[in-house]
Scaffold this motif. Structure first.
Motif, PDB file in Angstrom:
ATOM      1  N   ALA A 190       0.856  -1.195   0.000  1.00 51.05           N
ATOM      2  CA  ALA A 190       0.000   0.000   0.000  1.00 51.05           C
ATOM      3  C   ALA A 190       0.888   1.239   0.000  1.00 51.05           C
ATOM      4  O   ALA A 190       1.957   1.256   0.604  1.00 51.05           O
ATOM      5  CB  ALA A 190      -0.901  -0.005   1.227  1.00 51.05           C
ATOM      6  N   LYS A 191       0.433   2.268  -0.724  1.00 54.84           N
ATOM      7  CA  LYS A 191       1.196   3.522  -0.790  1.00 54.84           C
ATOM      8  C   LYS A 191       0.208   4.675  -0.920  1.00 54.84           C
ATOM      9  O   LYS A 191      -0.678   4.631  -1.772  1.00 54.84           O
ATOM     10  CB  LYS A 191       2.151   3.496  -1.978  1.00 54.84           C
ATOM     11  CG  LYS A 191       3.038   4.722  -2.054  1.00 54.84           C
ATOM     12  CD  LYS A 191       4.030   4.631  -3.190  1.00 54.84           C
ATOM     13  CE  LYS A 191       4.874   5.884  -3.218  1.00 54.84           C
ATOM     14  NZ  LYS A 191       5.790   5.900  -4.341  1.00 54.84           N
ATOM     15  N   ASP A 192       0.391   5.677  -0.083  1.00 55.61           N
ATOM     16  CA  ASP A 192      -0.506   6.830  -0.057  1.00 55.61           C
ATOM     17  C   ASP A 192      -1.944   6.346   0.116  1.00 55.61           C
ATOM     18  O   ASP A 192      -2.242   5.654   1.062  1.00 55.61           O
ATOM     19  CB  ASP A 192      -0.332   7.691  -1.315  1.00 55.61           C
ATOM     20  CG  ASP A 192       1.099   8.221  -1.460  1.00 55.61           C
ATOM     21  OD1 ASP A 192       1.725   8.528  -0.427  1.00 55.61           O
ATOM     22  OD2 ASP A 192       1.582   8.309  -2.597  1.00 55.61           O
ATOM     23  N   HIS A 193      -2.822   6.662  -0.830  1.00 58.03           N
ATOM     24  CA  HIS A 193      -4.219   6.239  -0.714  1.00 58.03           C
ATOM     25  C   HIS A 193      -4.521   4.979  -1.529  1.00 58.03           C
ATOM     26  O   HIS A 193      -5.667   4.582  -1.661  1.00 58.03           O
ATOM     27  CB  HIS A 193      -5.165   7.380  -1.102  1.00 58.03           C
ATOM     28  CG  HIS A 193      -5.043   7.797  -2.527  1.00 58.03           C
ATOM     29  ND1 HIS A 193      -4.033   8.595  -2.994  1.00 58.03           N
ATOM     30  CD2 HIS A 193      -5.808   7.513  -3.605  1.00 58.03           C
ATOM     31  CE1 HIS A 193      -4.182   8.787  -4.291  1.00 58.03           C
ATOM     32  NE2 HIS A 193      -5.248   8.143  -4.687  1.00 58.03           N
ATOM     33  N   PHE A 194      -3.468   4.332  -2.078  1.00 59.28           N
ATOM     34  CA  PHE A 194      -3.657   3.115  -2.869  1.00 59.28           C
ATOM     35  C   PHE A 194      -3.460   1.877  -1.997  1.00 59.28           C
ATOM     36  O   PHE A 194      -2.497   1.799  -1.243  1.00 59.28           O
ATOM     37  CB  PHE A 194      -2.662   3.063  -4.040  1.00 59.28           C
ATOM     38  CG  PHE A 194      -2.884   4.125  -5.072  1.00 59.28           C
ATOM     39  CD1 PHE A 194      -3.914   4.005  -5.996  1.00 59.28           C
ATOM     40  CD2 PHE A 194      -2.066   5.242  -5.124  1.00 59.28           C
ATOM     41  CE1 PHE A 194      -4.128   4.987  -6.957  1.00 59.28           C
ATOM     42  CE2 PHE A 194      -2.275   6.225  -6.071  1.00 59.28           C
ATOM     43  CZ  PHE A 194      -3.302   6.098  -6.994  1.00 59.28           C
ATOM     44  N   PRO A 195      -4.363   0.892  -2.115  1.00 62.09           N
ATOM     45  CA  PRO A 195      -4.195  -0.352  -1.356  1.00 62.09           C
ATOM     46  C   PRO A 195      -3.072  -1.198  -1.986  1.00 62.09           C
ATOM     47  O   PRO A 195      -2.597  -0.873  -3.076  1.00 62.09           O
ATOM     48  CB  PRO A 195      -5.556  -1.046  -1.524  1.00 62.09           C
ATOM     49  CG  PRO A 195      -6.055  -0.559  -2.842  1.00 62.09           C
ATOM     50  CD  PRO A 195      -5.559   0.868  -2.947  1.00 62.09           C
ATOM     51  N   PRO A 196      -2.656  -2.288  -1.322  1.00 61.49           N
ATOM     52  CA  PRO A 196      -1.666  -3.179  -1.957  1.00 61.49           C
ATOM     53  C   PRO A 196      -2.194  -3.640  -3.314  1.00 61.49           C
ATOM     54  O   PRO A 196      -3.399  -3.843  -3.483  1.00 61.49           O
ATOM     55  CB  PRO A 196      -1.556  -4.353  -0.988  1.00 61.49           C
ATOM     56  CG  PRO A 196      -2.125  -3.873   0.296  1.00 61.49           C
ATOM     57  CD  PRO A 196      -3.103  -2.785  -0.031  1.00 61.49           C
ATOM     58  N   GLN A 197      -1.280  -3.786  -4.271  1.00 58.36           N
ATOM     59  CA  GLN A 197      -1.670  -4.159  -5.632  1.00 58.36           C
ATOM     60  C   GLN A 197      -0.826  -5.312  -6.139  1.00 58.36           C
ATOM     61  O   GLN A 197       0.322  -5.468  -5.756  1.00 58.36           O
ATOM     62  CB  GLN A 197      -1.453  -2.997  -6.595  1.00 58.36           C
ATOM     63  CG  GLN A 197      -2.328  -1.808  -6.395  1.00 58.36           C
ATOM     64  CD  GLN A 197      -2.127  -0.794  -7.511  1.00 58.36           C
ATOM     65  OE1 GLN A 197      -2.005  -1.172  -8.677  1.00 58.36           O
ATOM     66  NE2 GLN A 197      -2.097   0.464  -7.167  1.00 58.36           N
ATOM     67  N   ARG A 198      -1.408  -6.081  -7.045  1.00 61.59           N
ATOM     68  CA  ARG A 198      -0.647  -7.029  -7.848  1.00 61.59           C
ATOM     69  C   ARG A 198      -0.523  -6.375  -9.219  1.00 61.59           C
ATOM     70  O   ARG A 198      -1.509  -5.974  -9.829  1.00 61.59           O
ATOM     71  CB  ARG A 198      -1.360  -8.375  -7.935  1.00 61.59           C
ATOM     72  CG  ARG A 198      -0.575  -9.369  -8.794  1.00 61.59           C
ATOM     73  CD  ARG A 198      -0.861 -10.799  -8.438  1.00 61.59           C
ATOM     74  NE  ARG A 198      -0.404 -11.056  -7.073  1.00 61.59           N
ATOM     75  CZ  ARG A 198      -0.912 -12.013  -6.293  1.00 61.59           C
ATOM     76  NH1 ARG A 198      -1.879 -12.779  -6.730  1.00 61.59           N
ATOM     77  NH2 ARG A 198      -0.448 -12.192  -5.079  1.00 61.59           N
ATOM     78  N   VAL A 199       0.711  -6.253  -9.684  1.00 63.34           N
ATOM     79  CA  VAL A 199       0.977  -5.575 -10.953  1.00 63.34           C
ATOM     80  C   VAL A 199       1.385  -6.610 -11.996  1.00 63.34           C
ATOM     81  O   VAL A 199       2.362  -7.346 -11.817  1.00 63.34           O
ATOM     82  CB  VAL A 199       2.078  -4.503 -10.790  1.00 63.34           C
ATOM     83  CG1 VAL A 199       2.359  -3.823 -12.123  1.00 63.34           C
ATOM     84  CG2 VAL A 199       1.661  -3.472  -9.739  1.00 63.34           C
TER      85      VAL A 199
END
Length: 124
Positions: A41-50
Motif C-alpha cells: 500500500a502507498k498513499d491512498h492506494f491499497p496493496p496491488q498485484r501488478v
C-alpha cells in the motif's frame, strides 16, 4: 557534467507512465504476461498485484489490480508467463456508500499458449 548529460534533465526526456488506466466502460488491454509483482500500500492506494504485459508493438504496459479484488486476482492468477492475458472494464457498479465513486467491474481473459499445442504460440 557534459552537454549530453545536461541535455537529459528537461521535460522532453521524462518518460510517460506505462500503467494502464481503466477510464471508461469498454477499455481493455492485453498482451503476453512477462512479470507479476506485488506492491505494498502507498498513499491512498491499497496493496496491488501488478501484471506486466508485452504488447504487439514490443512495448510493455503494467496493469495494477488491488489485492482486495479477489475475483480478478484469482482469475488472472491462472495465467502463466508467456500466456496471453487481458483485462476489460465491463461495467460500473454503483457504490453502496453515498458520495463514493462507482466500482469498476473488470473481466479477465486468459489464453494459455503452447500448452500441449506446438502450433499456437504468441511471439510478438
Amino acid at each position: 557534467m557534459s552537454d549530453t548529460y545536461n541535455d537529459l534533465f528537461n521535460e522532453e526526456n521524462v518518460p510517460e507512465s506505462n500503467f494502464f488506466k481503466f477510464e471508461k466502460v469498454g477499455d481493455k488491454v492485453a498482451g503476453i504476461l512477462v512479470e507479476v509483482d506485488d506492491k505494498p500500500a502507498k498513499d491512498h492506494f491499497p496493496p496491488q498485484r501488478v501484471f506486466t504485459l508485452k504488447q504487439e508493438d514490443d512495448t510493455f504496459v503494467k496493469v495494477g489490480i488491488p489485492m482486495t479484488k479477489d475475483y480478478v486476482i484469482s482469475r488472472a492468477g491462472q495465467a502463466k508467463f508467456g500466456d496471453l492475458l487481458g483485462f476489460e472494464f465491463k461495467k460500473e457498479i454503483p457504490s453502496v456508500t453515498k458520495g463514493f465513486s462507482p466500482a469498476k467491474s473488470i473481466e479477465v481473459y486468459v489464453k494459455h499458449i503452447n500448452e500441449g499445442n506446438n502450433e499456437e504460440k504468441a511471439d510478438f
